[in-house]
Design a protein around this motif. Structure first.
Motif, PDB file in Angstrom:
ATOM      1  N   LYS A 121       0.840  -1.195   0.000  1.00 35.91           N
ATOM      2  CA  LYS A 121       0.000   0.000   0.000  1.00 35.91           C
ATOM      3  C   LYS A 121       0.877   1.246   0.000  1.00 35.91           C
ATOM      4  O   LYS A 121       1.304   1.733   1.038  1.00 35.91           O
ATOM      5  CB  LYS A 121      -0.938  -0.009   1.206  1.00 35.91           C
ATOM      6  N   THR A 122       1.157   1.719  -1.198  1.00 35.63           N
ATOM      7  CA  THR A 122       1.791   3.018  -1.393  1.00 35.63           C
ATOM      8  C   THR A 122       0.664   4.017  -1.617  1.00 35.63           C
ATOM      9  O   THR A 122      -0.273   3.736  -2.364  1.00 35.63           O
ATOM     10  CB  THR A 122       2.720   2.979  -2.619  1.00 35.63           C
ATOM     11  N   PRO A 177       5.305   2.876   1.848  1.00 41.33           N
ATOM     12  CA  PRO A 177       5.056   1.758   2.767  1.00 41.33           C
ATOM     13  C   PRO A 177       6.046   1.796   3.929  1.00 41.33           C
ATOM     14  O   PRO A 177       7.215   2.141   3.752  1.00 41.33           O
ATOM     15  CB  PRO A 177       5.292   0.525   1.889  1.00 41.33           C
ATOM     16  N   GLY A 178       5.548   1.472   5.110  1.00 38.64           N
ATOM     17  CA  GLY A 178       6.396   1.477   6.295  1.00 38.64           C
ATOM     18  C   GLY A 178       6.403   2.790   7.047  1.00 38.64           C
ATOM     19  O   GLY A 178       6.848   2.848   8.198  1.00 38.64           O
ATOM     20  N   THR A 179       5.904   3.865   6.427  1.00 38.69           N
ATOM     21  CA  THR A 179       5.884   5.170   7.088  1.00 38.69           C
ATOM     22  C   THR A 179       4.792   5.201   8.155  1.00 38.69           C
ATOM     23  O   THR A 179       3.613   4.965   7.860  1.00 38.69           O
ATOM     24  CB  THR A 179       5.612   6.300   6.074  1.00 38.69           C
ATOM     25  N   PRO A 251       6.148   3.797  -9.462  1.00 43.63           N
ATOM     26  CA  PRO A 251       5.804   2.685 -10.364  1.00 43.63           C
ATOM     27  C   PRO A 251       4.317   2.341 -10.329  1.00 43.63           C
ATOM     28  O   PRO A 251       3.805   1.701 -11.250  1.00 43.63           O
ATOM     29  CB  PRO A 251       6.635   1.518  -9.810  1.00 43.63           C
ATOM     30  N   TYR A 252       3.618   2.783  -9.278  1.00 40.41           N
ATOM     31  CA  TYR A 252       2.224   2.384  -9.073  1.00 40.41           C
ATOM     32  C   TYR A 252       1.230   3.412  -9.596  1.00 40.41           C
ATOM     33  O   TYR A 252       0.117   3.074  -9.976  1.00 40.41           O
ATOM     34  CB  TYR A 252       1.969   2.137  -7.584  1.00 40.41           C
ATOM     35  N   PHE A 253       1.614   4.676  -9.572  1.00 43.55           N
ATOM     36  CA  PHE A 253       0.741   5.734 -10.090  1.00 43.55           C
ATOM     37  C   PHE A 253       1.548   7.003 -10.316  1.00 43.55           C
ATOM     38  O   PHE A 253       2.590   7.216  -9.703  1.00 43.55           O
ATOM     39  CB  PHE A 253      -0.432   6.025  -9.142  1.00 43.55           C
TER      40      PHE A 253
END
Length: 325
Positions: A121-122, A177-179, A251-253
């Protein structure tokens, strides 16, 4: 004889989510029809259990997943259909935080696949409204690593080590992710994210949910999912008007802003995916091949990959433009 309707720019019925931290601005400011404490409006969703339905034109009532089965790459583009099949890859939301949300993070692609058979989930945020002194929680307010974090956690000191960042209308943030993050009270924002509903909640202000129960925390799962480095979350961007201005490319959006003061024709010729427009200010009218649709603040529209000629008629609007690079 082919009775399949020709594709056109698609609006979807918002899926409204009542939240204990939600408010009434989605209804009063963004024109959503719903009662209670509305926290989220899922504008376009392919998440299981919350599948968006078309709200305009000949395809009204059709679920987005069924459109993908029927139209395939015409909707999303050939490469995206090859990669994602009948799963819509992004989730678009408007969020109203009357109170601060839970402190949380999302796993990256590898962890999400291993643990949940899901995408990571970015996500990113665009601040549409912010009350004076409104803020976000982004990471920690001092150098952090697993050992330090575990020690602070054992001493019930998590709230004291969180970094608060003041925000105002027009600010934008990329949440990798991870934030560790939370939306603060008094913020209304647009959110763009990968299609995933995997969240590790690490602190919830000892607040019961709408059913009067404390929500589950994911303390152990989060330990190796947290990025302990200071996040570089706030995005800088040009305030140029009547032009496509890039906010963030991943890379995702890819997300751009269009601050329009007059009619505008976006060049979609080099974009091979669907394009989504979220209206975050003002209003406009989208025209395409004999089709037109109004778009006001708080509305979202999807331009299928098979449509590349559109233009906006407006005297003033700000749009987020999102597609997959």
């Amino acid at each position: 004889m082919n009775n399949t309707p020709k594709l056109y720019p698609l609006k979807f019925t918002p899926i409204l989510k009542e939240k204990v931290w939600g408010g009434r601005k989605l209804a009063t400011h963004l024109h959503k029809r719903g009662e209670g404490l509305l926290g989220e409006s899922w504008e376009i969703s392919g998440v299981r259990g919350a599948i968006s339905e078309v709200s305009n034109g000949a395809l009204k009532g059709k679920e987005i997943t069924k459109l993908l089965i029927q139209y395939k790459e015409e909707i999303v583009g050939a490469t995206i259909y090859k990669n994602f099949g009948n799963e819509f890859p992004l989730l678009f939301k408007f969020i109203d935080a009357r109170e601060t949300l839970s402190v949380q993070l999302h796993p990256n692609e590898t962890l999400a696949k291993e643990r949940h058979d899901s995408f990571g989930k970015t996500e990113m945020w665009y601040i549409m409204e912010a009350e004076p002194d409104a803020d976000l929680i982004l990471g920690f307010n001092k150098p952090m690593d697993l050992d330090t974090y575990t020690k602070e956690l054992s001493e019930n000191n998590l709230a004291a080590i969180l970094h608060h960042e003041k925000v105002q209308k027009g600010d934008s943030f990329f949440i990798a992710p991870g934030t560790v993050h939370a939306i603060g009270a008094g913020v209304v924002l647009a959110e763009i994210q990968q299609t995933s509903d995997i969240t590790y909640r690490i602190y919830d202000w000892d607040r019961p949910d709408i059913n009067g129960k404390l929500r589950q925390l994911h303390i152990e799962e989060a330990l190796d999912a947290i990025d302990y480095d200071k996040p570089d979350a706030k995005l800088s961007y040009s305030k140029e008007k009547d032009a496509r201005v890039q906010l963030k490319s991943t890379p995702y959006f890819e997300v751009n802003t269009l601050q329009l003061t007059q009619d505008f024709i976006p060049d979609l010729s080099t974009i091979s995916s669907f394009v989504v427009y979220m209206c975050v200010e003002g209003n406009t009218e989208l025209h395409s091949e004999g089709f037109s649709e109004k778009l006001i603040k708080g509305e979202t529209i999807l331009v299928p990959a098979s449509i590349r000629n559109i233009h906006f008629k407006t005297k003033g609007a700000k749009l987020l433009e999102i597609y997959i690079p």
